[in-house]
Structure formats: structure tokens, C-alpha cells
Design an enzyme around this catalytic site. Structure first.
Site, PDB file in Angstrom:
ATOM      1  N   CYS A 250      27.083-124.244 -43.722  1.00 50.67           N
ATOM      2  CA  CYS A 250      25.650-124.381 -44.016  1.00 50.67           C
ATOM      3  C   CYS A 250      25.257-123.809 -45.372  1.00 50.67           C
ATOM      4  O   CYS A 250      24.397-124.354 -46.067  1.00 50.67           O
ATOM      5  CB  CYS A 250      24.832-123.702 -42.925  1.00 50.67           C
ATOM      6  SG  CYS A 250      25.223-124.262 -41.259  1.00 50.67           S
TER       7      CYS A 250
ATOM      8  N   GLU B 185      20.614-118.111 -28.276  1.00 54.88           N
ATOM      9  CA  GLU B 185      20.405-119.504 -27.885  1.00 54.88           C
ATOM     10  C   GLU B 185      21.363-119.888 -26.770  1.00 54.88           C
ATOM     11  O   GLU B 185      22.479-119.385 -26.694  1.00 54.88           O
ATOM     12  CB  GLU B 185      20.610-120.428 -29.089  1.00 54.88           C
ATOM     13  CG  GLU B 185      19.594-120.211 -30.185  1.00 54.88           C
ATOM     14  CD  GLU B 185      19.833-121.088 -31.397  1.00 54.88           C
ATOM     15  OE1 GLU B 185      20.846-121.815 -31.415  1.00 54.88           O
ATOM     16  OE2 GLU B 185      19.011-121.039 -32.325  1.00 54.88           O
TER      17      GLU B 185
ATOM     18  N   SER C  57      18.937-123.897 -28.909  1.00 62.80           N
ATOM     19  CA  SER C  57      19.259-124.512 -30.193  1.00 62.80           C
ATOM     20  C   SER C  57      18.341-125.704 -30.413  1.00 62.80           C
ATOM     21  O   SER C  57      17.854-126.327 -29.465  1.00 62.80           O
ATOM     22  CB  SER C  57      20.715-124.979 -30.191  1.00 62.80           C
ATOM     23  OG  SER C  57      20.942-125.923 -31.204  1.00 62.80           O
TER      24      SER C  57
END
EC number: 4.2.1.9
Length: 561
Positions: free
Chosen positions: A51, A448, A474
Site C-alpha cells: 500500500c 477488524e 474491513s
């Protein structure tokens, strides 16, 4: 040259600051540079996942733009916690915590070194809200730049995202696919650096950065690998000094109207429920009163107009090829849903920017719909209240086919217990899986539940069971899922009192969640309940558990402004 060098003068001008200048000469400053505005370039960078892998490269382009505009840029890092890699592990406890740590590290770095303005580059889920929180906290001229989405993968004619890999695990455990098929999806679903490809949390927050007015219009959708991503980096470097010249700072931008516009955009696209937490936290830092009641009121009027995963079949790169986020915002603006007078970091109102913006001459191809004939006639997210969640909960109804569910509770004190039950085939149609002690204080860190939710969907139970938790989901989650239950179990919220066999009713139409037991029985259980001991007695997790507020307050760790 831009004449905004005010703050940094106290650090670098005058005889008494000669030693300070020596330090900067050592990293390349010239005599002329000391007369220029000092612009921090914040790169949330890490090789621990795709990411933020490329943000240092983007920082170089931002510095080019700063230089073109008459400033000098210096790059500084912040931490990154990759949610996808930590999913279902003890590491997920650090995910939400990292959001607030990121804001804190930016405050410390840039206030300590006296920068005049800054550009923040974020990629994954928590770097983005952490940077935006810091923007309004510091209230220096600042522009947000998204690192960009990864490209989608392909398996034959099937477009893949990381969501497919998570759900393929559930399909394999249920005997629906082979190990070889799972491996093939694993290998193909994430082919480039960048963030998760659907409208999951990262792309949701990028989209909202435009709606909030904190990023340049059009900057959210170009993929991480795109040349346009680098062009927006240069433009952001130029734009931050223009904002400084105009006196535009983030607290002028992040008003009630800006948060309102972001909420409308979130609901119209069925974005991630995590954005509720993050918008509450950004509003908190800006001193803007915006509550779950505001979200609830907006959500009852806004339909879903985007068919983006997980609510629909398309990825962020598909939205990009038809014009990106501005195409969504312009639809909402023309339909009267946005508040057009909200200021942006570009120095103009969002209404004026959208008036000028024209969509490319390409069809929407079922990716976007009109407000009059929406993809779904209701909002993407519903705020729930009831005796199981007196202070509120969230349900992502845009990614579910059923809005109502009534079933029998199966209670698990943690995600690991619940995942074992799903993997063992213990969850049956009609069950309401209750996962508790996973809230902000109880976990701590409000992890999550994607590993569990994806396994449920992958097993073919997505519409046959429901899940209720004081943890988070999520952005890739779909199905009948209720999260952010407040108060959480660890502080004695009603979710702590649920027992196996209890009936629970969820109504996404009216916004109610009800534990169907008599009030007298609830009070009897409350008297017998004792709080569990803290899971950590020292370190970051213990400190966070002591400071963090409940989910309905954005799980923030700082006092109100």
C-alpha cells in the site's frame, strides 16, 4: 517567490540559529533555501506491504512541485500498519491505534521542526485518516495526496481484488474450491503496489479526501502505477504553497458542511463503515460537532449510486476510467445533496470546482447510476440503535441483499473463537454470530473481523447468518454485519450480557437492533456481570486502552478541542 515564510523563521533565521542552519546545510540546503518557505513532505512509507511501497517516490515529485512554486521541501516518514497482513492476528490490535499514532508523530515532527506548510502522502487504511487528523490538528497550510489503488488482477475474464482471496479461504474451508484454485486466486489477486482495489477502507478514505476538500479534485482515483498519480504529486506540491498564499488552512476547510459532504459521498457509494469512525475523529480534531445522529439523518435520504466492490462488481480503476470521484460528486451536487459553499484546499468552494469540471465522454457502463434511478434505493450504511446498542452501531446495508434478520445468538469472546467455529462448520443458517470484547478498550484496538466475515461469505452463508460485534469490519466486508456496537462489552455494554440462544432482531430499514429478552432479565445479568481484567498491563496497548473513547465518539484518544 512565495512570501509566506513566517513560522520557520523562528527556527532558522538570525545569528542565534546558526547551528540550526548548519544541520540543514548538511542535508543539502543552500543559502538561498533559507529564505524560502519550508514545506514538510510526509510520506507514510513501508515495505511491509504494497500500500505504501511507493510513497517515497511520490514524495520526490511533491518536492518538485514545491520547488516550482518557490519553496523547499524536506521529506519525513511516519509509521504504517498494514491491515490486510495483520487481519486475524494479534497484530490487528495495532491497526486503529496506528491512526492516532500517525497523527501524533506528524504533530511532533512538524511542530518540532517549524515547517511552514506540508503535504501528506498516505496509502493504506489508517495512514489516511491519521494524516487528515493531523492536518486539522496542526492547522498549517496542507494538502493530502493519496498513494493510489493497486491494479485489479485477472483470472481469465474474471476481475480479481484482494476480497476474492479472503473469501476464497472460506470457500476452500467449505469444500467449494480446491487448494490449487485457492492458490491461483492468491497469486493473481494483487498484481501491483498500491492499496486494495475495491471501495474498501483505503479507497473510501481517498474518495472522502476529495469530498472533504482536503485533496485536489480528481486526485483519488488514478492507480498507484499511473503517470497521473505522479502528476498529482507535483500539483499537490504547487497547491500547498498556493493555499499558504491564500491563507487557506485545514480548519477553514473541515467545517460541518465538509463533513456533511463526506458523509453524503460515503453513503452514496456504500463505502467502508470505518469511515464513520474516521470522520468522527477528523471532526473531533477540527472542533466540529458531528455525531452519529447526523450520520443517521443523512443516511435516510441518500441512495447508493455506485456499483463498486464490495456492494457491486467494479474496482476503483474502473471508476477512474470514467472520470473518478468528481463524476460521483457532480451527480450528488446537481441533485442537491452536497453543500456547495464548503471551501477546499484549492482556495475555491467545492461547488465552483464541480461547476467547472466536465466528465470525460465515456459511458458509465453500469459503474455509476443516477440519483433518480440509483443502484440501490437506500443508503450504503445504516446507523442502528436499540437495547443491544444504546449508543449506536453501524450496518453496511449497501453490501447486503437482506436488510432485516432475526436469529439465535452464538456468542464468542473474541474473533479467534469465532473463526474456529466457522472453520469447523458450527455456524448454521439462522445464527447471529456475536463477537465481543473486541472493542476499543476490550481488544484493545477494535480489530477488524474480515477473516470471520469473509469465511462466512465464502462458505455460502453471507445472507443466511448475521454477525454482531463491538469490533470493526474491513471495507471489503459484505453480508449482514453489524459493528461498532457501543457501549462495548469491556465497559459493560449490553453486548456483554448476550447469552447463547438469545434471539436478536436486526432491522436495517428502521435502524433498530434488539436483544429480545425482558428488561428484568437484562438487569439480572447486568448485576451478575464483572468486568474482565485488562489484557495488557504495560506498553502501547495498555496506554491506548486507558485513553481511548468509545466507537460512537470516533475511538479518539485526545480531549475535545
Amino acid at each position: 517567490m512565495v512570501k509566506i515564510k513566517v513560522r520557520s523563521s523562528a527556527w532558522y533565521d538570525g545569528v542565534d540559529n546558526a547551528s540550526h542552519r548548519s544541520y540543514l546545510r548538511a542535508v543539502g540546503f543552500t543559502e538561498e533555501d533559507f529564505a524560502k518557505p519550508l514545506v514538510g513532505v510526509l510520506a507514510a512509507w513501508s515495505e511491509l506491504g504494497p500500500c505504501n511501497y511507493h510513497t517515497l517516490d511520490l514524495a520526490r515529485y511533491v518536492k518538485e512541485g514545491v520547488k516550482e512554486a518557490g519553496g523547499v521541501g524536506l521529506t519525513a516518514p511516519t509509521i504504517v500498519v498494514n491491515d490486510g497482513i495483520n487481519m486475524g492476528t494479534p497484530g490487528m490490535r495495532y491497526s486503529l491505534i496506528s491512526r492516532d499514532l500517525i497523527a501524533d508523530t506528524i504533530e511532533a515532527q512538524f511542530n518540532a521542526h517549524g515547517v511552514d506548510a506540508w503535504v501528506g502522502i498516505g496509502g493504506c487504511d489508517k495512514t489516511q485518516p491519521g494524516i487528515m487528523m493531523a492536518m486539522v490538528r496542526l492547522d498549517l497550510p496542507a494538502v493530502y495526496l493519496y498513494g493510489g489503488t493497486a491494479e485489479a488482477g485477472w483470472l481469465g475474464e474474471r476481475e480479481l481484488t484482494i476480497e476474492d482471496t479472503f473469501e476464497a479461504v472460506g470457500s476452500y474451508l467449505a469444500g467449494k474450491i480446491t487448494l490449487e484454485e485457492l492458490k491461483r486466486i492468491e497469486e493473481l489477486s494483487f498484481p501491483t503496489y498500491g492499496t486494495c482495489q475495491g471501495l474498501f477502507t483505503a479507497n473510501t478514505m481517498a474518495m472522502l479526501s476529495e469530498a472533504l476538500g482536503l485533496a485536489l479534485l480528481g486526485s483519488a482515483s488514478p492507480p498507484a502505477t499511473s503517470a497521473r498519480r505522479r502528476a498529482y504529486a507535483v500539483a499537490s506540491g504547487r497547491a500547498v504553497l498556493k493555499a499558504a498564499e491564500l491563507g487557506v488552512t485545514p480548519r477553514r476547510v473541515v467545517t460541518y458542511d465538509a463533513i456533511y459532504n463526506a458523509a453524503v459521498t460515503l453513503f452514496a457509494t456504500a463505502g467502508s463503515t470505518n469511515a464513520i469512525l474516521h470522520l468522527l475523529a477528523i471532526a473531533h480534531e477540527a472542533g466540529v460537532k458531528f455525531t452519529l445522529d447526523d450520520f443517521d439523518e443523512i443516511s435516510r435520504r441518500v441512495p447508493v449510486i455506485a456499483a463498486l466492490r464490495p456492494a457491486g462488481p467494479y474496482a476503483m480503476q474502473d471508476l477512474d476510467r470514467i472520470g473518478g470521484v468528481p463524476r460521483i460528486l457532480k451527480k450528488l451536487y446537481k441533485a442537491g445533496f452536497l453543500r456547495p459553499e464548503a471551501l477546499t484546499v484549492e482556495g475555491e468552494t467545492i461547488g465552483k470546482l464541480l461547476e467547472r469540471w466536465q466528465p470525460p465522454a465515456v459511458p458509465e457502463d453500469g459503474i455509476l447510476y443516477s440519483v433518480e434511478k440509483p443502484y440501490k434505493p437506500y443508503s450504503g450504511i445504516r446507523i442502528l440503535r436499540g437495547n443491544l446498542a444504546p449508543d449506536g452501531a453501524v450496518m453496511k446495508i449497501g453490501a447486503a441483499d437482506k436488510l432485516k434478520f432475526e436469529g439465535t445468538a452464538k456468542v464468542y469472546n473474541g474473533e479467534a473463537e469465532a473463526f474456529k467455529a466457522v472453520a469447523a462448520g458450527e455456524i448454521k443458517p439462522g445464527d447471529v454470530v456475536v463477537i465481543r470484547y473486541e472493542g476499543p478498550k476490550g481488544a484493545p484496538g477494535m480489530p477488524e473481523m474480515l477473516k470471520v466475515t469473509a469465511a462466512i461469505v465464502g462458505a455460502g452463508l453471507g445472507e443466511a447468518v448475521a454477525l454482531v460485534t463491538d469490533g470493526r469490519f474491513s471495507g471489503a466486508t459484505r453480508g449482514i454485519m453489524v459493528g461498532h456496537v457501543a457501549p462495548e462489552a469491556a465497559v459493560g455494554g449490553p453486548i456483554a450480557l448476550v447469552e447463547n440462544g438469545d434471539k436478536i432482531a436486526i432491522d436495517g430499514e428502521t435502524g433498530r437492533i434488539t436483544l429480545q429478552i425482558p428488561q428484568e432479565e437484562l438487569e439480572r445479568r447486568r448485576k451478575n456481570w464483572t468486568p474482565p481484567p485488562p489484557k495488557y498491563s504495560g506498553g502501547l496497548l495498555a496506554k491506548y486502552a486507558a485513553l481511548v473513547q468509545q466507537a460512537d465518539k470516533g475511538a479518539v484518544t485526545t480531549p475535545p478541542r
